[in-house]
Design a protein around this motif. Structure first.
Motif, PDB file in Angstrom:
ATOM      1  N   ARG A   1       0.824  -1.209   0.000  1.00  0.00           N
ATOM      2  CA  ARG A   1       0.000   0.000   0.000  1.00  0.00           C
ATOM      3  C   ARG A   1       0.860   1.262   0.000  1.00  0.00           C
ATOM      4  NH1 ARG A   1      -4.151  -1.922  -2.020  1.00  0.00           N
ATOM      5  NH2 ARG A   1      -2.568  -3.443  -2.582  1.00  0.00           N
ATOM      6  N   PHE A   2       2.144   1.108   0.392  1.00  0.00           N
ATOM      7  CA  PHE A   2       3.021   2.271   0.533  1.00  0.00           C
ATOM      8  C   PHE A   2       4.152   2.236  -0.488  1.00  0.00           C
ATOM      9  CE2 PHE A   2       1.219   1.155   4.663  1.00  0.00           C
ATOM     10  CZ  PHE A   2       0.608   2.344   5.031  1.00  0.00           C
ATOM     11  N   HIS A   3       3.914   1.602  -1.631  1.00  0.00           N
ATOM     12  CA  HIS A   3       4.986   1.386  -2.600  1.00  0.00           C
ATOM     13  C   HIS A   3       5.499   2.680  -3.232  1.00  0.00           C
ATOM     14  CE1 HIS A   3       1.370   1.550  -5.128  1.00  0.00           C
ATOM     15  NE2 HIS A   3       2.163   1.915  -6.114  1.00  0.00           N
ATOM     16  N   LYS A   4       4.760   3.768  -3.122  1.00  0.00           N
ATOM     17  CA  LYS A   4       5.196   5.034  -3.713  1.00  0.00           C
ATOM     18  C   LYS A   4       6.020   5.879  -2.745  1.00  0.00           C
ATOM     19  CE  LYS A   4       1.367   5.420  -7.014  1.00  0.00           C
ATOM     20  NZ  LYS A   4       0.251   6.260  -7.489  1.00  0.00           N
ATOM     21  N   LEU A   5       6.099   5.458  -1.495  1.00  0.00           N
ATOM     22  CA  LEU A   5       6.832   6.244  -0.502  1.00  0.00           C
ATOM     23  C   LEU A   5       8.335   6.020  -0.628  1.00  0.00           C
ATOM     24  CD1 LEU A   5       4.624   5.751   2.695  1.00  0.00           C
ATOM     25  CD2 LEU A   5       4.710   7.736   1.183  1.00  0.00           C
ATOM     26  N   PRO A   6       9.156   7.033  -0.301  1.00  0.00           N
ATOM     27  CA  PRO A   6      10.614   6.852  -0.318  1.00  0.00           C
ATOM     28  C   PRO A   6      11.034   5.776   0.689  1.00  0.00           C
ATOM     29  CG  PRO A   6      10.027   9.180  -0.136  1.00  0.00           C
ATOM     30  CD  PRO A   6       8.760   8.399   0.039  1.00  0.00           C
ATOM     31  N   GLY A   7      11.988   4.962   0.290  1.00  0.00           N
ATOM     32  CA  GLY A   7      12.481   3.925   1.189  1.00  0.00           C
ATOM     33  C   GLY A   7      11.669   2.647   1.177  1.00  0.00           C
ATOM     34  N   TYR A   8      10.665   2.576   0.270  1.00  0.00           N
ATOM     35  CA  TYR A   8       9.813   1.388   0.237  1.00  0.00           C
ATOM     36  C   TYR A   8      10.616   0.126  -0.086  1.00  0.00           C
ATOM     37  CZ  TYR A   8       6.758  -2.132  -1.822  1.00  0.00           C
ATOM     38  OH  TYR A   8       6.150  -3.315  -2.150  1.00  0.00           O
ATOM     39  N   THR A   9      11.497   0.207  -1.072  1.00  0.00           N
ATOM     40  CA  THR A   9      12.282  -0.969  -1.482  1.00  0.00           C
ATOM     41  C   THR A   9      13.150  -1.465  -0.334  1.00  0.00           C
ATOM     42  OG1 THR A   9      12.344  -0.180  -3.769  1.00  0.00           O
ATOM     43  CG2 THR A   9      13.975  -1.833  -3.139  1.00  0.00           C
ATOM     44  N   PHE A  10      13.796  -0.531   0.362  1.00  0.00           N
ATOM     45  CA  PHE A  10      14.651  -0.905   1.496  1.00  0.00           C
ATOM     46  C   PHE A  10      13.824  -1.576   2.587  1.00  0.00           C
ATOM     47  CE2 PHE A  10      16.743  -0.227   5.528  1.00  0.00           C
ATOM     48  CZ  PHE A  10      18.076  -0.509   5.248  1.00  0.00           C
ATOM     49  N   LEU A  11      12.660  -0.997   2.889  1.00  0.00           N
ATOM     50  CA  LEU A  11      11.794  -1.538   3.934  1.00  0.00           C
ATOM     51  C   LEU A  11      11.320  -2.946   3.581  1.00  0.00           C
ATOM     52  CD1 LEU A  11      10.397  -0.900   6.632  1.00  0.00           C
ATOM     53  CD2 LEU A  11       8.469   0.000   5.326  1.00  0.00           C
ATOM     54  N   ARG A  12      10.977  -3.153   2.327  1.00  0.00           N
ATOM     55  CA  ARG A  12      10.532  -4.467   1.874  1.00  0.00           C
ATOM     56  C   ARG A  12      11.656  -5.489   1.983  1.00  0.00           C
ATOM     57  NH1 ARG A  12       6.206  -6.080  -1.201  1.00  0.00           N
ATOM     58  NH2 ARG A  12       6.426  -8.103  -2.223  1.00  0.00           N
ATOM     59  N   GLN A  13      12.866  -5.093   1.602  1.00  0.00           N
ATOM     60  CA  GLN A  13      14.010  -5.992   1.702  1.00  0.00           C
ATOM     61  C   GLN A  13      14.313  -6.335   3.158  1.00  0.00           C
ATOM     62  OE1 GLN A  13      16.984  -3.736  -0.366  1.00  0.00           O
ATOM     63  NE2 GLN A  13      16.492  -4.619  -2.371  1.00  0.00           N
ATOM     64  N   ALA A  14      14.190  -5.360   4.049  1.00  0.00           N
ATOM     65  CA  ALA A  14      14.417  -5.605   5.476  1.00  0.00           C
ATOM     66  C   ALA A  14      13.368  -6.566   6.030  1.00  0.00           C
ATOM     67  CB  ALA A  14      14.395  -4.293   6.250  1.00  0.00           C
ATOM     68  N   ALA A  15      12.114  -6.411   5.581  1.00  0.00           N
ATOM     69  CA  ALA A  15      11.049  -7.323   6.020  1.00  0.00           C
ATOM     70  C   ALA A  15      11.320  -8.742   5.542  1.00  0.00           C
ATOM     71  CB  ALA A  15       9.705  -6.827   5.502  1.00  0.00           C
ATOM     72  N   GLU A  16      11.760  -8.879   4.294  1.00  0.00           N
ATOM     73  CA  GLU A  16      12.084 -10.208   3.762  1.00  0.00           C
ATOM     74  C   GLU A  16      13.248 -10.830   4.520  1.00  0.00           C
ATOM     75  OE1 GLU A  16      12.819  -9.448  -0.335  1.00  0.00           O
ATOM     76  OE2 GLU A  16      10.685  -9.298  -0.876  1.00  0.00           O
ATOM     77  N   ALA A  17      14.229 -10.005   4.884  1.00  0.00           N
ATOM     78  CA  ALA A  17      15.361 -10.515   5.658  1.00  0.00           C
ATOM     79  C   ALA A  17      14.910 -10.987   7.038  1.00  0.00           C
ATOM     80  CB  ALA A  17      16.425  -9.429   5.791  1.00  0.00           C
ATOM     81  N   SER A  18      13.955 -10.265   7.647  1.00  0.00           N
ATOM     82  CA  SER A  18      13.429 -10.679   8.958  1.00  0.00           C
ATOM     83  C   SER A  18      12.723 -12.020   8.857  1.00  0.00           C
ATOM     84  CB  SER A  18      12.465  -9.618   9.494  1.00  0.00           C
ATOM     85  OG  SER A  18      13.127  -8.388   9.704  1.00  0.00           O
ATOM     86  N   HIS A  19      12.023 -12.245   7.736  1.00  0.00           N
ATOM     87  CA  HIS A  19      11.349 -13.535   7.539  1.00  0.00           C
ATOM     88  C   HIS A  19      12.351 -14.685   7.491  1.00  0.00           C
ATOM     89  CE1 HIS A  19       7.903 -11.170   5.404  1.00  0.00           C
ATOM     90  NE2 HIS A  19       7.753 -11.193   6.702  1.00  0.00           N
ATOM     91  N   SER A  20      13.545 -14.408   7.002  1.00  0.00           N
ATOM     92  CA  SER A  20      14.529 -15.484   6.821  1.00  0.00           C
ATOM     93  C   SER A  20      14.992 -16.084   8.147  1.00  0.00           C
ATOM     94  CB  SER A  20      15.739 -14.954   6.043  1.00  0.00           C
ATOM     95  OG  SER A  20      16.471 -14.032   6.818  1.00  0.00           O
ATOM     96  N   PHE A  21      14.791 -15.372   9.259  1.00  0.00           N
ATOM     97  CA  PHE A  21      15.237 -15.886  10.551  1.00  0.00           C
ATOM     98  C   PHE A  21      14.496 -17.164  10.947  1.00  0.00           C
ATOM     99  CE2 PHE A  21      17.013 -11.677  10.884  1.00  0.00           C
ATOM    100  CZ  PHE A  21      18.159 -11.872  11.634  1.00  0.00           C
ATOM    101  N   ARG A  22      13.310 -17.371  10.384  1.00  0.00           N
ATOM    102  CA  ARG A  22      12.548 -18.571  10.751  1.00  0.00           C
ATOM    103  C   ARG A  22      13.215 -19.836  10.223  1.00  0.00           C
ATOM    104  NH1 ARG A  22       7.370 -17.246   6.956  1.00  0.00           N
ATOM    105  NH2 ARG A  22       8.218 -17.886   4.954  1.00  0.00           N
ATOM    106  N   ARG A  23      14.149 -19.700   9.289  1.00  0.00           N
ATOM    107  CA  ARG A  23      14.873 -20.862   8.769  1.00  0.00           C
ATOM    108  C   ARG A  23      16.072 -21.226   9.648  1.00  0.00           C
ATOM    109  NH1 ARG A  23      13.792 -18.114   3.771  1.00  0.00           N
ATOM    110  NH2 ARG A  23      15.919 -17.298   3.649  1.00  0.00           N
ATOM    111  N   HIS A  24      16.268 -20.465  10.720  1.00  0.00           N
ATOM    112  CA  HIS A  24      17.404 -20.719  11.620  1.00  0.00           C
ATOM    113  C   HIS A  24      16.912 -20.774  13.068  1.00  0.00           C
ATOM    114  CE1 HIS A  24      20.072 -19.944   8.219  1.00  0.00           C
ATOM    115  NE2 HIS A  24      19.307 -18.901   7.952  1.00  0.00           N
ATOM    116  N   PRO A  25      16.057 -21.765  13.405  1.00  0.00           N
ATOM    117  CA  PRO A  25      15.483 -21.814  14.750  1.00  0.00           C
ATOM    118  C   PRO A  25      16.537 -21.992  15.843  1.00  0.00           C
ATOM    119  CG  PRO A  25      15.044 -23.845  13.555  1.00  0.00           C
ATOM    120  CD  PRO A  25      15.596 -22.878  12.566  1.00  0.00           C
ATOM    121  N   GLY A  26      17.618 -22.715  15.528  1.00  0.00           N
ATOM    122  CA  GLY A  26      18.667 -22.928  16.527  1.00  0.00           C
ATOM    123  C   GLY A  26      19.308 -21.618  16.960  1.00  0.00           C
ATOM    124  N   ALA A  27      19.652 -20.792  15.988  1.00  0.00           N
ATOM    125  CA  ALA A  27      20.259 -19.491  16.304  1.00  0.00           C
ATOM    126  C   ALA A  27      19.279 -18.602  17.066  1.00  0.00           C
ATOM    127  CB  ALA A  27      20.707 -18.798  15.017  1.00  0.00           C
TER     128      ALA A  27
END
Length: 202
Positions: free
Chosen positions: A105-131
């Protein structure tokens, strides 16, 4: 270096948010993978809040069992429920889709791409339950030490404070002190401890 510097300057910035923002900036500046680096700071804060919530929940159960005071336990359910919602958004497929839809919904705002990439990176933590479990365990030890330090200070001053009472008071006060309503939590931190210690006749 980043932890010590951000913790120091965090005393002169809005509590929690200020120190975390400085830490994110420093980590991103020193890394070629800035979104992933920023996500580590966010998840680190989340594990800290989760461990604090766990201690608060144990304290709430203790107050219910010892005092028959169920209101403390009920009051703690709101922030813990909010944490579970955040975890659901981060680490479940439906939550991930919901978060992606919200961000779109906020794709036109500045920094949207960075925010989306950060969110995707946060999702990746679920693949490392031990850590994640290791980080949560270390954070739990740190938060437990904060409770223990208040208990020991009370004993040193000759104040009657049961350890179970400290488990109720300290996490609740620290939650309040995290609110970015003052510089470095000044006033909030002290006021919260005065109010909550007053509930146990200190």
């Amino acid at each position: 270096s980043i932890i010590w510097v951000s913790n120091f300057f965090g005393h002169f910035l809005p509590s929690a948010v200020g120190g975390d923002s400085l830490r994110m900036w420093q980590v991103a500046r020193r890394s070629e993978r800035a979104p992933e680096a920023v996500s580590t700071v966010f998840v680190e804060r989340l594990t800290g809040v989760m461990s604090l919530a766990g201690l608060a929940l144990l304290g709430g159960i203790w107050s219910w069992a010892r005092w028959g005071e169920h209101l403390v336990f009920v009051a703690l359910l709101a922030p813990i429920a909010a944490l579970l919602v955040i975890l659901g958004l981060l680490w479940t497929p439906p939550g991930e889709r919901m978060l992606e839809w919200t961000l779109s919904r906020f794709h036109k705002l500045p920094g949207y791409t960075f925010l989306r990439q950060a969110a995707e990176a946060s999702h990746s933590f679920r693949r490392h339950p031990g850590a994640m479990l290791q980080a949560l365990a270390i954070s739990g030890i740190i938060q437990f030490n904060r409770v223990a330090s208040v208990y020991c200070l009370a004993q040193a001053l000759g104040i009657t404070l049961l350890f179970g009472e400290a488990m109720v008071v300290v996490p609740a006060a620290l939650f309040i002190a995290m609110l970015p309503l003052s510089i470095g939590g000044l006033g909030l931190h002290e006021g919260a401890f005065i109010v909550f210690l007053g509930l146990v006749d200190v």
